[in-house]
Write an enzyme that holds these catalytic residues in place. Sequence first.
Site, PDB file in Angstrom:
ATOM      1  CG  ASP A 144      -2.221   0.831   1.057  1.00 52.14           C
ATOM      2  OD1 ASP A 144      -3.096   0.202   0.871  1.00 52.14           O
ATOM      3  OD2 ASP A 144      -2.026   2.024   1.068  1.00 52.14           O
ATOM      4  CB  ALA A 158      -0.193  -0.969  -6.562  1.00 49.59           C
ATOM      5  CB  CYS A 216     -15.063  -0.256  -5.329  1.00 47.36           C
ATOM      6  SG  CYS A 216     -13.898   0.754  -4.986  1.00 47.36           S
TER       7      CYS A 216
END
Length: 385
Positions: A240, A268, A328
């Site tokens: 992260d 990432a 999402c």
Amino acid sequence: MTVKVTARGAERWKQGHPWIYRSDVAEEPDKTPGIVAVTDRKGKFLGQALYSPKSEIRLRLLTRGKEPIDSTWWTERIAAAARRRNGIGASAWRVVHAEGDGLPSLIIDRYGPWIVVQLLSAGLETARDDVVAGITAALAPEGILLRNDAGVRRHEGLASEVVLAFGQVPEVVEVVEEGMKYLAAPWSGQKTGAFLDQRENRLLVGQHTRAGGHALDLFTYHGSFALHLARHAKDVLAVDQSTEALARGVENARLNAIGNIEWREANAFDLLRELERRREQFDTIALDPPAFAKTKASVERAVAGYKEVNLRAMKILAPGGMLFTSSCSYHVGRDIFSAMLADAARDSGRRIQFLAATGAASDHPELLNVPETGYLKGVLLRAVV
Ligand code: SAH
């Protein structure tokens, strides 16, 4: 007050969608938010709704009846939603998923004996006392926290605030999820304190983790996928870009006496490039990035971002390796997401099997009539060769 709507507005309700937009409102005599009666142009009663005079979404249907909408009404609706949730193997779950549970703009999450609520419309805000009384009666909590700092409240002309409405709610709550513990932060964490919507996907990932293999959790946040990976894998690399998020991940691992997770602060995208260059391989990968598309206009760029991380993840899968990938972004629908994955698979040089498509956990029910209730998509893939 009575608000009149056009035939098109009335038709939307008939089709099971609770929203009526500004353009379908024919008469709104008094622009104060609240619970209003709604009729067609001729005065035929259609129902009662939450009214938001400053929002594009002007009306949200509560009931087609004329019954008083008081604390008893909220108690019954909340209790009914709570009864629909059973067999959840965790101490934290969503009790009311707004439109998905017929209670538009109301989110109620349970963290053990504590309840965290989001009131996401101006109409609902006027019913705050009755809603709080309804929660108290239906769920008997030790405390109720209003996490009214969600961005969407701006569109409603509402303030951003975090308010204790009843009892006490701690800063940190220990959640148990299928035997795995993690800490949630109701006052300050993402959403209402944790990503409850990924619960079933985390369990799925745990079940498909190669025993004794190498695992990778990208965009780990507090490490909730990493914990489930670590139960089965030899080692887990959890990535992260946020120092604070990783610090919480370390605490979560300690809580479970898990010692095989390496926490890495990195971008990432950069790290994936580096792993590929070093020809590292992973047997199980969880990929759960933040919403890259916050608006319709940003879908194209978002899809490019999703493709990049997914393509690189596919490339570093060990033969037979599993990838759980999710998005999402509401604006990136299932079809766009699937097409992006197929595109990435073609470019990856690997043969990628599609094993399962998932959504948010079952306590976040999606209504087919209301596409806005579905935003989380998950896909489980395997690299055959
Ligand atoms: N998988 C988590 C939720 C992920 S939330 C869970 O189930 O609980 C998204 C996370 O991505 C945040 O923690 C954020 O800090 C991190 N993030 C966003 N952009 C990133 C990037 N480019 N590189 C690494 N981490 C990133």
